[in-house]
Write a protein that holds these residues in place. Structure first.
Motif, short mmCIF file in Angstrom:
data_model
loop_
_atom_site.label_atom_id
_atom_site.label_comp_id
_atom_site.label_asym_id
_atom_site.label_seq_id
_atom_site.Cartn_x
_atom_site.Cartn_y
_atom_site.Cartn_z
N GLN A 1 3.17 22.74 34.36
CA GLN A 1 2.73 22.63 35.75
C GLN A 1 1.23 22.43 35.79
O GLN A 1 0.48 22.97 34.97
N SER B 1 4.94 19.83 38.90
CA SER B 1 5.75 20.38 37.81
C SER B 1 6.37 19.19 37.07
O SER B 1 6.87 18.25 37.70
N ASP C 1 4.41 18.32 44.88
CA ASP C 1 4.38 18.90 46.23
C ASP C 1 3.19 18.26 46.93
O ASP C 1 2.03 18.59 46.66
N VAL D 1 7.63 16.47 39.50
CA VAL D 1 7.96 16.80 40.89
C VAL D 1 6.66 17.22 41.57
O VAL D 1 6.03 18.21 41.17
N HIS E 1 11.81 22.68 42.45
CA HIS E 1 11.13 22.00 41.33
C HIS E 1 11.98 22.12 40.08
O HIS E 1 12.21 21.14 39.37
N TYR F 1 9.51 17.01 48.63
CA TYR F 1 8.83 16.77 47.36
C TYR F 1 9.02 15.31 46.91
O TYR F 1 9.93 14.61 47.38
N ALA G 1 6.12 29.01 42.92
CA ALA G 1 6.65 27.65 42.99
C ALA G 1 8.03 27.65 43.60
O ALA G 1 8.80 28.60 43.44
#
Length: 550
Positions: free
Chosen positions: A461, A420, A413, A411, A380, A317, A376
């Motif tokens: 998010q 997030s 992905d 954070v 995170h 991440y 998730a």
């Protein structure tokens, strides 16, 4: 003595004084001459009348009392034999004229009978009419005689010439005496004082030692002596003031040198601080395939309170940070380094030195499911706990300094575009659609970081779709001031996002160029920081770039 005497005519003051002395003496003598002239005139006329009276007395004795008026007139005609007596007129006591001889007098019977006399002067002749009353003649008649006044006038002229000569001699003697006395008494001391004034001026202007004043040896108990004493006192005061000024200037130069040294040392330290702070920022942004990450940073001063950060977290991440520490200068820069370090450290762990970060169960549950139903990663949540840990650390250890920061920590992905984040009082980040326009605003999810301990920060998010650009910025962009005092404003920033763009780099360059053009020649009042992350519609690669302007 003779040299000084001959130099007197060149002294303008002497000439003026001597001239007015001479004029004054002449005026005084002239004032005295006028009554003297009148007295002398009366004396001469009285003498002339006395001579005529003596002659009349002889005639009256020779003429008997029983003589008729015509007989008396004939006797009076003998007076004309005297060249001084030019004529006359005989009147009865009642005013009736008996007769006249020679020039007719202009003195009337009434005037003569009252004891008057007249003195007549024409262009070429001088006449004097005098009267003898019946009492003086001891007869019942009044006699008026006309006399030639030329001898009187000649005597008056001679009298005036004698007086004028005497006045001239007296004036010359007084003037010469004043002229001679002026040299030692007035002129010489003034010339010496003038020379001393010139020497004093040169000594002051050229910063020389005090010269020897020749007038200082003059001891006088008068106004000129007081002027000389005042000059010496004044020069001494000026010399003392100049001495004190020199001491003050030397002290000021010493202080200035110390200030310059301190300023240079401070400048060097600030430059080191700037270099260190620049090194805190990522020199090379993280490269992830399919993603373009760019940043721009321009401090308002040598050190700044803004910062951004991009770093890799466990699990592949990406941590995205943009923050603005309150205040400016060295204090803000130190806390900027502290915030950055704490976020990095705490994003890989959940506790440090007994500090525990707690989140509400609602936030944890909200994070557990993505909007599309995807579960998730718990990493995170672990990474985002860094915000709470940082908040507690700053509030508990440095709360008395009242230092805080608005901070966005996300954070990402990279494989799914899932983001997030926590936004602690920071300016809303913007998600720009690939076709242009703002698709979503990431508003604050909590207060600024570092104000009070155990503050709850809500976790939100979102997802970056292919072609989307995440744009973060500090208030230095919106509040950039032009020379006229106008802000750049959020409205102007949003208007630039209406056009579609295929590059985060291009978008960032356009925003930076517009902000700097708006500032122009004005001073930059706040740090300017931008961070842009774009998801490439294609998944075969990405670019990376960082731009930091010191």
């Amino acid at each position: 003595m003779l040299k000084g005497l001959f130099s007197l005519p060149t002294a303008r003051l002497s000439r003026r004084i001597v001239f007015w002395v001479f004029v004054s003496v002449v005026v005084i003598e002239a004032i005295i001459l006028i009554p003297s002239y009148n007295r002398r005139e009366q004396e001469l006329l009285s003498q002339l009348r006395e001579v005529s009276s003596a002659k009349i007395s002889v005639i009256m004795q020779m003429t008997g009392a029983e003589a008729s008026a015509l007989e008396l007139l004939d006797q009076m005609r003998q007076l004309k034999l005297d060249p001084i007596i030019l004529g006359g007129a005989l009147h009865h006591s009642d005013g009736k004229k008996v007769g006249m001889f020679g020039e007719q007098p202009e003195l009337s019977f009434s005037e003569g009978n009252s004891g008057s006399a007249i003195y007549l002067q024409s262009q070429n002749s001088f006449r004097y009419d005098a009267a003898w009353s019946a009492a003086e003649l001891q007869r019942d008649y009044t006699l008026i005689l006309r006399h030639d006044g030329s001898p009187v006038m000649l005597e008056l002229h001679a009298f005036v010439l004698r007086i004028a000569g005497l006045v001239l001699i007296i004036s010359l003697f007084v003037t010469a005496g004043a002229w001679i006395a002026l040299r030692p008494i007035v002129v010489a001391p003034i010339i010496r004082l003038r020379n001393d004034l010139t020497s004093a001026g040169e000594a002051i202007s050229k910063d020389r030692e005090t010269p020897e004043f020749s007038s200082a040896s003059i001891q006088r108990q008068d106004e000129l002596g007081e002027v000389i004493a005042a000059f010496n006192h004044m020069y001494q005061q000026i010399s003392d003031a100049i001495g004190e000024r020199k001491k003050a200037e030397e002290a000021l130069q010493t202080s200035l040198s110390q200030v310059k040294s301190y300023s240079q040392a401070l400048k060097d330290e600030l430059e080191k601080g700037r270099e260190m702070q620049t090194n805190f920022l990522p020199g090379q942004l993280l490269h992830k395939p399919g993603w373009e990450i760019v940043a721009y940073f321009k401090p308002a001063h040598q050190v700044a309170g803004d910062f951004y950060d991009v770093f890799e977290l466990p699990g592949g991440y990406v941590g995205l940070v943009i923050a603005d520490v309150c205040d400016k200068g060295v204090g803000a820069a130190l806390f900027m380094a502290l915030f950055r370090s704490l976020i990095r450290i705490f994003s890989g762990q959940t506790s440090s030195d007994g500090l525990v970060c707690s989140y509400s169960q609602a936030s944890a549950n909200a994070l557990s499911l993505a909007s599309d139903g995807q579960v998730a990663e718990s990493s995170h949540l672990d990474a985002l706990k860094a915000v709470g840990l940082t908040n507690n650390y700053i509030a508990q250890n440095h709360g008395e300094l009242a230092m805080f920061a608005t901070l966005f920590f996300g954070v990402l992905d990279p494989s799914t575009g899932l983001l997030s984040y926590i936004s602690g009082g920071h300016e809303p980040l913007l998600i720009v659609d690939s076709s242009g326009g703002v698709r979503e605003r990431l508003n604050p999810t909590g207060p600024a970081v570092g104000i009070t301990p155990d503050t709850e920060f809500k976790i939100e998010q979102t997802r970056l779709e292919p072609g989307d650009i995440l744009l973060g910025y500090t208030d230095g962009v919106l509040e950039a001031l032009a020379a006229g005092g106008e802000f750049f404003t959020r409205k102007r920033l949003l208007s630039m996002l209406e056009q579609s763009t295929s590059s985060a780099t291009l978008l960032l360059d356009q925003i930076v160029a517009s902000v700097l053009s708006h500032i122009g020649e004005a001073d930059q009042h706040d740090d300017i920081t931008l961070l842009a992350v774009r998801r490439d519609p294609k998944t075969d690669g990405g670019t990376k770039r960082v731009k930091t302007q010191a």
